[in-house]
Write a protein that holds these residues in place. Structure first.
Motif, short mmCIF file in Angstrom:
data_model
loop_
_atom_site.label_atom_id
_atom_site.label_comp_id
_atom_site.label_asym_id
_atom_site.label_seq_id
_atom_site.Cartn_x
_atom_site.Cartn_y
_atom_site.Cartn_z
N MET A 258 57.61 70.97 35.31
CA MET A 258 58.35 71.26 36.54
C MET A 258 58.66 72.75 36.59
N SER A 259 57.64 73.52 36.97
CA SER A 259 57.61 74.97 36.74
C SER A 259 58.60 75.78 37.56
N ASN A 260 59.11 75.24 38.67
CA ASN A 260 60.09 76.03 39.44
C ASN A 260 61.53 75.74 39.02
N LEU A 261 61.69 75.01 37.92
CA LEU A 261 63.02 74.79 37.35
C LEU A 261 63.17 75.70 36.12
N SER A 262 64.40 76.15 35.90
CA SER A 262 64.63 77.02 34.75
C SER A 262 64.40 76.24 33.46
N LYS A 263 64.09 76.99 32.40
CA LYS A 263 63.85 76.34 31.11
C LYS A 263 65.09 75.58 30.65
N SER A 264 66.27 76.14 30.91
CA SER A 264 67.51 75.47 30.47
C SER A 264 67.71 74.15 31.23
N LEU A 265 67.37 74.13 32.53
CA LEU A 265 67.51 72.89 33.29
C LEU A 265 66.51 71.85 32.79
N ARG A 266 65.30 72.30 32.48
CA ARG A 266 64.29 71.36 31.97
C ARG A 266 64.77 70.75 30.64
N THR B 98 67.91 70.36 29.77
CA THR B 98 69.00 69.43 30.13
C THR B 98 68.43 68.10 30.60
N LEU B 99 67.37 68.16 31.42
CA LEU B 99 66.75 66.92 31.90
C LEU B 99 66.21 66.10 30.73
N GLN C 23 77.54 66.40 38.09
CA GLN C 23 78.42 66.04 36.97
C GLN C 23 78.06 66.79 35.69
N MET C 24 76.81 67.19 35.57
CA MET C 24 76.35 67.93 34.39
C MET C 24 76.55 69.43 34.55
N GLY C 25 77.11 69.83 35.69
CA GLY C 25 77.35 71.26 35.91
C GLY C 25 76.15 71.98 36.49
N GLU C 26 75.15 71.22 36.94
CA GLU C 26 73.97 71.82 37.57
C GLU C 26 74.15 71.87 39.08
N GLN C 27 73.34 72.66 39.75
CA GLN C 27 73.44 72.78 41.20
C GLN C 27 72.77 71.57 41.86
#
Length: 355
Positions: free
Chosen positions: A49-57, A59-60, A23-27
């Motif tokens: 959470m190092s294997n996530l992109s900075k932008s996703l982190r 967003t979280l 819903q947030m447009g993430e995979q």
């Protein structure tokens, strides 16, 4: 987003987290990676959470929160038991205990803030019940106590007992979800047979454990196999008589095939006579079981006293002579109020350890 509106990410199932991310447009597949960080690696900081992109982190952080437990203080007993108080996200405080032994490292965890059952011999019973713990708050106790086992004794945690503050069956969903996260392959992957849930005895919920075909061990705090005596020390017995408990335990055993452990404190001049032992033997005939005789740990709020060692041995020997598997458990951590029945939040100076 203001903090109060952030979603507690650990309250979501994997599927629910996947839906939120989509819903947030993430995979969607990122949900599994995040879940692994939360429940396998016990990560409580999105930035790690190092294997996530900075932008996703980012967003979280903008949408979710992790309500991590904080160790408030810890005390080390002369027998190496470690009692810790933990601060919850809302400021409430609970206690948990690491009990080291030659063959095992056991975490004793709480399931509620306080307790509503008012057992007369238990310090927690004199506290008000403020709320149930969330599954992640129980999980965090296990993680933090396991860390203490590794750091202080270079040993992994081997066992968990739900014998801290609160009545686990009155937090049924939180307790069950915590066990699921502790035992799941995408959680801590601990064997269910290494977990024991202890109850003061709520018949309908013991039957529910049977319906749910649980794989963990069940312990019943019995302390008297006589309704009059049990009513006196455990008010819960007034609505859950020994007959009702026996029927529930038979149902539970038929569904799970798990033997039950009865916990029995031998109180001086209360439940320490041969007739008390005979009543206990009769109760033990309902289903396969064993009895753990527990040393009583006096509290300032009650006048109960442990029976003499000789009396306890006589009591145990009678049970054994009648074919009842019986263990006498000596208390651990008494000098820091960490022993069975002593957990209650109180402010005092203490010997602190680094966490």
């Amino acid at each position: 987003m203001e903090k109060s509106k952030l979603i507690d990410i650990r309250s979501l199932s994997l599927d629910a987290l996947k839906t939120k991310l989509t819903q947030m447009g993430e995979q969607g597949f990122r949900a599994k990676q995040i879940y692994e960080w939360l429940w396998v690696k016990s990560c409580v900081d999105f930035d790690q959470m190092s294997n996530l992109s900075k932008s996703l982190r980012e967003t979280l952080k903008e949408n979710f929160i992790i309500h991590a437990l904080q160790v408030r203080q810890s005390q080390v007993s002369a027998d190496k038991t470690i009692k810790s108080s933990f601060t919850l996200y809302d400021g409430n405080v609970i206690e948990g205990v690491l009990i080291p032994a030659p063959e095992r490292m056991t975490a004793c965890v709480s399931s509620q803030v306080g307790c509503s059952l008012s057992c007369k011999f238990c310090a927690t019973g004199y506290m008000d019940r403020k709320r149930n713990l969330n599954a992640d708050e129980i999980y965090d106790q296990v993680v933090l106590i396991a860390k203490q086992a590794e750091e202080h004794y270079q040993q992994p945690l081997t066992n968990i007992v739900y014998m801290g503050m609160g009545e686990p069956l009155l937090n049924y969903s939180g307790m069950m979800k915590s066990v699921e996260r502790i035992t799941a392959p995408d959680g801590l992957n601990m064997a269910a047979k290494r977990i024991t849930v202890s109850t003061a005895g709520i018949a309908k919920l013991i039957k529910k454990l049977g319906d749910d075909e649980v794989r963990f061990n069940l312990a019943l705090s019995l302390h008297a196999a006589n309704d009059k005596k049990r009513n006196e020390i455990m008010p819960i017995n007034e609505q859950n008589s020994l007959q009702a408990l026996a029927e529930a335990l038979k149902y539970y055993f038929a569904k799970t095939k798990n033997p039950v452990t009865y916990e029995y404190i031998v109180f001086n001049d209360f439940n320490d006579e041969l007739e008390d032992a005979r009543e206990l033997v009769r109760f033990c005939k309902h289903i396969p079981c064993k009895v753990n005789i527990i040393e009583y740990n006096p509290i300032s709020l009650a006048n109960y006293v442990n029976a003499d060692a000789d009396k306890i041995d006589q009591f145990a020997n009678y049970l054994k002579s009648q074919g009842v598997i019986t263990n006498v458990r000596r208390s651990r951590g008494k000098d820091i109020d960490a022993a069975c029945g002593q957990l209650a939040i109180k402010e005092k100076d203490s010997k602190l350890v680094e966490n």
